[in-house]
Design a protein around this motif. Structure first.
Motif, PDB file in Angstrom:
ATOM      1  N   GLU A 286      35.949 -32.733 -19.246  1.00 44.19           N
ATOM      2  CA  GLU A 286      37.360 -32.382 -19.324  1.00 44.19           C
ATOM      3  C   GLU A 286      38.372 -33.628 -18.998  1.00 44.19           C
ATOM      4  O   GLU A 286      39.583 -33.565 -19.558  1.00 44.19           O
ATOM      5  N   ALA A 287      37.959 -34.333 -17.926  1.00 46.31           N
ATOM      6  CA  ALA A 287      39.082 -35.399 -17.536  1.00 46.31           C
ATOM      7  C   ALA A 287      39.212 -36.313 -18.589  1.00 46.31           C
ATOM      8  O   ALA A 287      40.394 -36.921 -18.941  1.00 46.31           O
ATOM      9  N   VAL A 288      38.241 -36.557 -19.296  1.00 45.61           N
ATOM     10  CA  VAL A 288      38.032 -37.551 -20.444  1.00 45.61           C
ATOM     11  C   VAL A 288      39.043 -36.994 -21.630  1.00 45.61           C
ATOM     12  O   VAL A 288      39.930 -37.785 -22.125  1.00 45.61           O
ATOM     13  N   PHE A 289      38.799 -35.555 -21.810  1.00 38.93           N
ATOM     14  CA  PHE A 289      39.363 -35.089 -22.867  1.00 38.93           C
ATOM     15  C   PHE A 289      41.108 -35.001 -22.529  1.00 38.93           C
ATOM     16  O   PHE A 289      41.795 -35.078 -23.565  1.00 38.93           O
ATOM     17  N   ARG A 290      41.499 -34.937 -21.441  1.00 36.27           N
ATOM     18  CA  ARG A 290      42.804 -34.682 -21.051  1.00 36.27           C
ATOM     19  C   ARG A 290      43.594 -36.458 -21.325  1.00 36.27           C
ATOM     20  O   ARG A 290      44.949 -36.003 -21.669  1.00 36.27           O
ATOM     21  N   ALA A 297      39.505 -45.206 -20.471  1.00 31.94           N
ATOM     22  CA  ALA A 297      38.821 -46.122 -19.400  1.00 31.94           C
ATOM     23  C   ALA A 297      39.023 -45.573 -17.996  1.00 31.94           C
ATOM     24  O   ALA A 297      40.211 -45.512 -17.290  1.00 31.94           O
ATOM     25  N   LEU A 298      37.988 -44.900 -17.657  1.00 29.06           N
ATOM     26  CA  LEU A 298      37.889 -44.020 -15.990  1.00 29.06           C
ATOM     27  C   LEU A 298      37.338 -44.852 -15.119  1.00 29.06           C
ATOM     28  O   LEU A 298      36.219 -45.364 -15.178  1.00 29.06           O
ATOM     29  N   SER A 299      38.143 -45.311 -14.187  1.00 31.28           N
ATOM     30  CA  SER A 299      37.441 -46.011 -12.988  1.00 31.28           C
ATOM     31  C   SER A 299      36.395 -45.062 -12.265  1.00 31.28           C
ATOM     32  O   SER A 299      36.783 -43.719 -12.309  1.00 31.28           O
ATOM     33  N   PHE A 300      35.743 -45.494 -11.622  1.00 34.68           N
ATOM     34  CA  PHE A 300      34.780 -44.582 -10.780  1.00 34.68           C
ATOM     35  C   PHE A 300      35.599 -43.653  -9.725  1.00 34.68           C
ATOM     36  O   PHE A 300      35.079 -42.587  -9.433  1.00 34.68           O
ATOM     37  N   ALA A 301      36.845 -44.453  -9.125  1.00 36.22           N
ATOM     38  CA  ALA A 301      37.597 -43.719  -8.398  1.00 36.22           C
ATOM     39  C   ALA A 301      38.082 -42.435  -9.098  1.00 36.22           C
ATOM     40  O   ALA A 301      38.257 -41.380  -8.386  1.00 36.22           O
ATOM     41  N   ALA A 302      38.575 -42.678 -10.138  1.00 36.43           N
ATOM     42  CA  ALA A 302      39.339 -41.427 -10.838  1.00 36.43           C
ATOM     43  C   ALA A 302      38.292 -40.444 -11.257  1.00 36.43           C
ATOM     44  O   ALA A 302      38.500 -39.244 -11.106  1.00 36.43           O
ATOM     45  N   ILE A 303      37.039 -40.722 -11.515  1.00 42.58           N
ATOM     46  CA  ILE A 303      35.800 -39.701 -11.629  1.00 42.58           C
ATOM     47  C   ILE A 303      35.600 -39.006 -10.474  1.00 42.58           C
ATOM     48  O   ILE A 303      35.157 -38.108 -10.287  1.00 42.58           O
ATOM     49  N   GLU A 315      27.495 -42.787 -11.146  1.00 38.50           N
ATOM     50  CA  GLU A 315      26.984 -43.545 -12.125  1.00 38.50           C
ATOM     51  C   GLU A 315      25.933 -42.584 -12.887  1.00 38.50           C
ATOM     52  O   GLU A 315      25.592 -42.523 -14.034  1.00 38.50           O
ATOM     53  N   TYR A 316      25.147 -41.930 -12.062  1.00 39.54           N
ATOM     54  CA  TYR A 316      23.953 -40.840 -12.563  1.00 39.54           C
ATOM     55  C   TYR A 316      24.794 -39.718 -13.469  1.00 39.54           C
ATOM     56  O   TYR A 316      24.061 -39.535 -14.238  1.00 39.54           O
ATOM     57  N   MET A 317      25.976 -39.096 -13.000  1.00 39.12           N
ATOM     58  CA  MET A 317      26.440 -38.398 -13.864  1.00 39.12           C
ATOM     59  C   MET A 317      26.921 -38.869 -15.002  1.00 39.12           C
ATOM     60  O   MET A 317      27.184 -38.256 -16.147  1.00 39.12           O
ATOM     61  N   LEU A 318      27.448 -40.245 -14.919  1.00 35.89           N
ATOM     62  CA  LEU A 318      27.889 -40.769 -16.314  1.00 35.89           C
ATOM     63  C   LEU A 318      26.471 -40.842 -17.089  1.00 35.89           C
ATOM     64  O   LEU A 318      26.706 -40.413 -18.479  1.00 35.89           O
ATOM     65  N   MET A 319      25.486 -41.421 -16.687  1.00 39.89           N
ATOM     66  CA  MET A 319      24.357 -41.512 -17.435  1.00 39.89           C
ATOM     67  C   MET A 319      23.789 -40.274 -17.975  1.00 39.89           C
ATOM     68  O   MET A 319      23.454 -40.115 -18.932  1.00 39.89           O
ATOM     69  N   ASP A 332      30.501 -50.090 -17.213  1.00 39.41           N
ATOM     70  CA  ASP A 332      30.788 -51.591 -16.515  1.00 39.41           C
ATOM     71  C   ASP A 332      30.544 -51.300 -14.974  1.00 39.41           C
ATOM     72  O   ASP A 332      31.390 -51.130 -14.492  1.00 39.41           O
ATOM     73  N   GLU A 333      29.457 -51.741 -14.366  1.00 38.66           N
ATOM     74  CA  GLU A 333      28.985 -51.392 -13.285  1.00 38.66           C
ATOM     75  C   GLU A 333      29.793 -52.135 -12.059  1.00 38.66           C
ATOM     76  O   GLU A 333      30.122 -52.033 -11.175  1.00 38.66           O
ATOM     77  N   VAL A 334      30.095 -53.507 -12.867  1.00 34.94           N
ATOM     78  CA  VAL A 334      30.555 -54.481 -11.856  1.00 34.94           C
ATOM     79  C   VAL A 334      32.103 -54.271 -11.416  1.00 34.94           C
ATOM     80  O   VAL A 334      32.492 -53.876 -10.373  1.00 34.94           O
ATOM     81  N   ALA A 335      32.726 -53.532 -12.753  1.00 36.26           N
ATOM     82  CA  ALA A 335      34.360 -53.268 -12.716  1.00 36.26           C
ATOM     83  C   ALA A 335      34.325 -51.988 -12.007  1.00 36.26           C
ATOM     84  O   ALA A 335      35.455 -51.473 -11.654  1.00 36.26           O
ATOM     85  N   GLU A 336      33.158 -50.997 -12.009  1.00 36.73           N
ATOM     86  CA  GLU A 336      33.171 -49.612 -11.854  1.00 36.73           C
ATOM     87  C   GLU A 336      34.202 -48.923 -12.608  1.00 36.73           C
ATOM     88  O   GLU A 336      35.002 -48.025 -12.285  1.00 36.73           O
ATOM     89  N   VAL A 337      33.686 -49.225 -13.963  1.00 35.56           N
ATOM     90  CA  VAL A 337      34.898 -48.450 -14.877  1.00 35.56           C
ATOM     91  C   VAL A 337      33.896 -48.038 -16.151  1.00 35.56           C
ATOM     92  O   VAL A 337      33.043 -48.543 -16.439  1.00 35.56           O
ATOM     93  N   ALA A 338      34.063 -46.688 -16.540  1.00 33.17           N
ATOM     94  CA  ALA A 338      33.532 -46.063 -17.713  1.00 33.17           C
ATOM     95  C   ALA A 338      34.608 -46.016 -18.982  1.00 33.17           C
ATOM     96  O   ALA A 338      35.455 -45.404 -18.963  1.00 33.17           O
ATOM     97  N   ARG A 339      34.109 -46.739 -19.984  1.00 36.62           N
ATOM     98  CA  ARG A 339      34.956 -46.806 -21.113  1.00 36.62           C
ATOM     99  C   ARG A 339      34.689 -45.537 -22.010  1.00 36.62           C
ATOM    100  O   ARG A 339      33.338 -45.848 -22.645  1.00 36.62           O
ATOM    101  N   ILE A 340      35.213 -44.700 -22.511  1.00 43.88           N
ATOM    102  CA  ILE A 340      34.916 -43.542 -23.361  1.00 43.88           C
ATOM    103  C   ILE A 340      35.402 -43.627 -24.618  1.00 43.88           C
ATOM    104  O   ILE A 340      36.581 -43.643 -24.811  1.00 43.88           O
TER     105      ILE A 340
END
Length: 383
Positions: A286-290, A297-303, A315-319, A332-340
């Protein structure tokens, strides 16, 4: 009195005058008239009307055995099975009903009436479920499915019977995803109004439990849009309907508010950790859809903020979401960003539609700005 050995006119007269209640006696005059004139279609239709009446119960088996079977090869075989089912409902127990329906199935097991055979075999499977013969029920259902697969088309009543009993089998086995699929296919074959209010509520309840506990079901769209779900409104189970909509919206606060009801349903209570993970995945999608497509591009902090999980769980939830096909993209584990790049479509409630409207308006504004910028560039190329 051995009704099987007496002539049919005498049998019908006996049933009419000595057994049938006054309000059903006129049927027997029609039975005899159509039988004598060999009007098999008209006789079948009148018999079906008779068998559909609750008052006919005590006479269904003798009429089927002595009267109907005497011309059974001359009538529609599906309708013959329908009458057999009605008669079987009057058997003294499930074992007797199974023997009765097994004989009906054997009667219609001919090359030209395989649809009727499937109908009868599926109903024997239903009775085997009552007898807790799971293996026998599965064997009968598998045989029926193989025959059904050979048909280009078949009467809806046959498919409805197959999907209903198949769903009941999976419900008994607590195979939730398979139950969910077959129960929805069953509902697609019937009119919901053909079910009693109690049957509608029970089917909606079971479907809701299956949707929540199915480990491959993360999209409830078909159920949320189905009118049967409304049968739970204003009942003691209305919270279950609310829970489904909370899952669809990824509403963690509503989930936490409704979790107190889990004590009413042990299946949910025992699977609370799984359900919490499922709602978190829904909150993630839902966070991605909004977000607009160009800003996914969601930061781990936003997630973390959206899903309320611990930092080490992000990271587990993303996987997990990627493996289930709920989203597509990269991490991107280094930048802690998920690009959807893609998110699974879902049924939208009013708030989600409003959010999509805002996204479309934002996109429209961006396109207009781009157009104006391009026009300006064309008009002043030196710039």
């Amino acid at each position: 009195m051995e009704v099987e050995k007496i002539p049919i006119p005498i049998f019908l007269a006996h049933q009419r005058d000595e057994v049938a209640p006054p309000e059903l006696q006129h049927f027997f005059l029609e039975f005899e008239d159509h039988w004598e004139r060999k009007l098999w279609h008209q006789l079948t239709e009148v018999l079906l009307q008779f068998y559909a009446l609750p008052e006919s119960g005590p006479q269904r088996i003798p009429i089927y055995k002595h009267f109907v079977l005497s011309f059974s090869d001359k009538i529609n075989q599906l309708k013959l099975v329908t009458m057999g089912l009605s008669a079987a409902s009057q058997c003294k127990d499930h074992q007797e009903a199974l023997e009765f329906m097994t004989a009906v199935a054997a009667k219609v097991n001919k090359p030209g009436s395989q649809d009727a055979y499937v109908y009868a075999v599926v109903e024997t499977a239903r009775i085997k479920l009552y007898l807790n013969d799971m293996e026998g029920a599965r064997k009968a259902l598998d045989e029926s499915e193989k025959i059904l697969d050979r048909f280009d088309s078949v009467e809806a009543v046959v498919h409805a019977s197959f999907y209903r009993v198949n769903a009941d089998y999976y419900n008994a086995k607590q195979e939730f995803a398979s139950y969910y699929k077959n129960a929805l296919l069953y509902l697609a074959c019937i009119q919901v109004t053909d079910l009693t209010p109690a049957e509608q509520q029970q089917r909606a309840y079971n479907l809701s439990i299956a949707a929540l506990l199915g480990d491959t079901i993360y999209n409830f769209g078909e159920l949320l849009l189905h009118p049967i779900l409304d049968s739970l409104t204003h009942t003691d189970s209305s919270w279950l309907r609310d829970l489904l909509f909370a899952f669809n919206a990824g509403d963690l606060n509503k989930f936490n508010a409704l979790i107190v009801h889990f004590k009413k349903e042990p299946l949910l209570d025992h699977q609370t950790p799984f359900l919490r993970e499922k709602i978190i995945l829904s909150a993630l999608t839902e966070a991605v859809f909004r977000r607009p497509p160009h800003d996914r591009a969601l930061s781990f902090a936003a997630i973390l903020q959206e899903t309320k999980v611990y930092p080490e769980e992000v990271e587990y939830m993303l996987m997990k979401a990627l493996s289930l096909g709920l989203i597509r993209g990269s991490i991107d584990e280094v930048a802690e960003v998920a690009r959807i790049s893609w998110v699974q479509p879902k049924v939208l409630d009013r708030n989600q539609v409003e959010n999509m409207k805002r996204n479309l308006e934002s996109w429209d504004t961006s396109v207009n700005k781009l157009g104006l910028w391009m026009e300006a560039k064309i008009e002043s190329p030196e710039a």
